[in-house]
Design a protein around this motif. Structure first.
Motif, PDB file in Angstrom:
ATOM      1  N   HIS A 252       0.823  -1.201   0.000  1.00 12.86           N
ATOM      2  CA  HIS A 252       0.000   0.000   0.000  1.00 12.86           C
ATOM      3  C   HIS A 252       0.855   1.248   0.000  1.00 12.86           C
ATOM      4  N   GLU A 253       2.152   1.080   0.254  1.00 13.37           N
ATOM      5  CA  GLU A 253       3.041   2.227   0.363  1.00 13.37           C
ATOM      6  C   GLU A 253       3.387   2.778  -1.014  1.00 13.37           C
ATOM      7  N   VAL A 254       3.331   4.090  -1.153  1.00 15.56           N
ATOM      8  CA  VAL A 254       3.766   4.761  -2.369  1.00 15.56           C
ATOM      9  C   VAL A 254       4.652   5.930  -1.971  1.00 15.56           C
ATOM     10  N   ALA A 255       5.506   6.362  -2.906  1.00 18.01           N
ATOM     11  CA  ALA A 255       6.420   7.470  -2.630  1.00 18.01           C
ATOM     12  C   ALA A 255       5.869   8.749  -3.239  1.00 18.01           C
ATOM     13  N   LEU A 256       5.735   9.784  -2.426  1.00 13.26           N
ATOM     14  CA  LEU A 256       5.240  11.073  -2.901  1.00 13.26           C
ATOM     15  C   LEU A 256       6.353  12.115  -2.841  1.00 13.26           C
ATOM     16  N   GLY A 257       6.531  12.821  -3.936  1.00 10.01           N
ATOM     17  CA  GLY A 257       7.449  13.940  -3.957  1.00 10.01           C
ATOM     18  C   GLY A 257       6.683  15.244  -3.833  1.00 10.01           C
ATOM     19  N   PRO A 258       7.343  16.360  -3.990  1.00 16.47           N
ATOM     20  CA  PRO A 258       6.647  17.654  -3.930  1.00 16.47           C
ATOM     21  C   PRO A 258       5.651  17.794  -5.066  1.00 16.47           C
TER      22      PRO A 258
END
Length: 266
Positions: A252-258
């Motif tokens: 369920h984990e995703v990486a979010l940037g600005p």
């Protein structure tokens, strides 16, 4: 440990039975190797339930967003490979999640609805006779049944369980103010095989303050069912199918940037 996520959308003014719902989650008898997380997402501008949901992963919206958005916000926090919906006034029986997990492990299905009894105001239970045979449910069967009966479905979407990855892929709970759980059931049952179980695993509480008796959206009583019928027919016309019989468990984990579209300093 493998995890099953129980999702409860709550709203303080109508959460009269939340303590009993909480006790039912705490009493679950899980199979070896499994854990349960209870995600309570509170709707409304004035949160008031944090102290009433011990053991839950609690969060509040801080605004009145409606039940569909509230459930989907909880889904965004869920870590389980399976998801079970539980309304804030309903009750899981102690064997509920263990029975559900067993069905998903034994059968290549993407969703399941277990049987329920009505829980009446005096505390007695009233069986709810099934309209659909128990056991495996092929794609499309649930919606064809409903279409032949004027938009009345044979299963109760309030008890919907699903593989989390499939539910996410199909958009979670439908973003409508009424019958959002029906829209989710329509998509899952049209595109994927499911399971209808004979075991009574939960209690559907009947009381004067429940949402179905005190709609916040007067005049929309039939809108949710109309949208659900339209969705079923549209999905069928596309010829879509979910080809993976038993999907792999994704993170369920995703990486979010600005946010590159957001103006600097805003």
């Amino acid at each position: 440990m493998r995890t099953i996520s129980v999702i409860t959308a709550a709203h303080a003014p109508s959460a009269h039975y939340l303590a009993e719902t909480a006790r039912s989650v705490a009493a679950q008898q899980l199979p070896p190797g499994w854990a349960c997380e209870w995600l309570v997402q509170e709707d409304g501008e004035a949160p008031a339930l944090a102290d009433r949901v011990g053991g839950a992963r609690y969060a509040c919206n801080g605004a009145r967003l409606g039940i569909a958005a509230t459930r989907n916000l909880a889904l965004a926090r869920a870590t389980g490979e399976l998801v079970q919906n539980l309304d804030h006034d309903d009750v899981l029986l102690p064997h509920a999640l263990a029975t559900l997990i067993t069905r998903f492990e034994e059968h290549p299905v993407h969703w399941a609805v277990m049987s329920a009894d009505d829980l009446l105001p005096d505390g007695t239970r009233r069986p709810f006779p099934p309209d659909l045979p128990h056991g495996p449910v092929p794609p499309g069967a649930v919606n064809r049944w409903a279409e032949e009966r004027g938009g009345n479905w044979p299963l109760h979407g309030g008890g919907l369980a699903a593989r989390a990855e499939t539910l996410r892929a199909l958009g979670g709970w439908t973003g409508v103010p009424v019958d959002d759980e029906l829209g989710a059931l329509v998509a899952l049952s049209e595109l994927t095989p499911g399971w209808h179980d004979h075991a009574v695993t939960w209690l559907y509480r009947k009381h004067p303050a429940q949402t179905t008796n005190s709609s916040l959206y007067p005049g929309l009583e039939h809108t949710g069912r109309r949208i659900a019928l339209q969705r079923a027919k549209a999905l069928r016309s596309t010829g879509l199918r979910v080809s993976v019989e038993r999907p792999a468990t994704g993170s369920h984990e995703v990486a979010l940037g600005p946010n590159i579209r957001q103006a600097p300093g805003s």
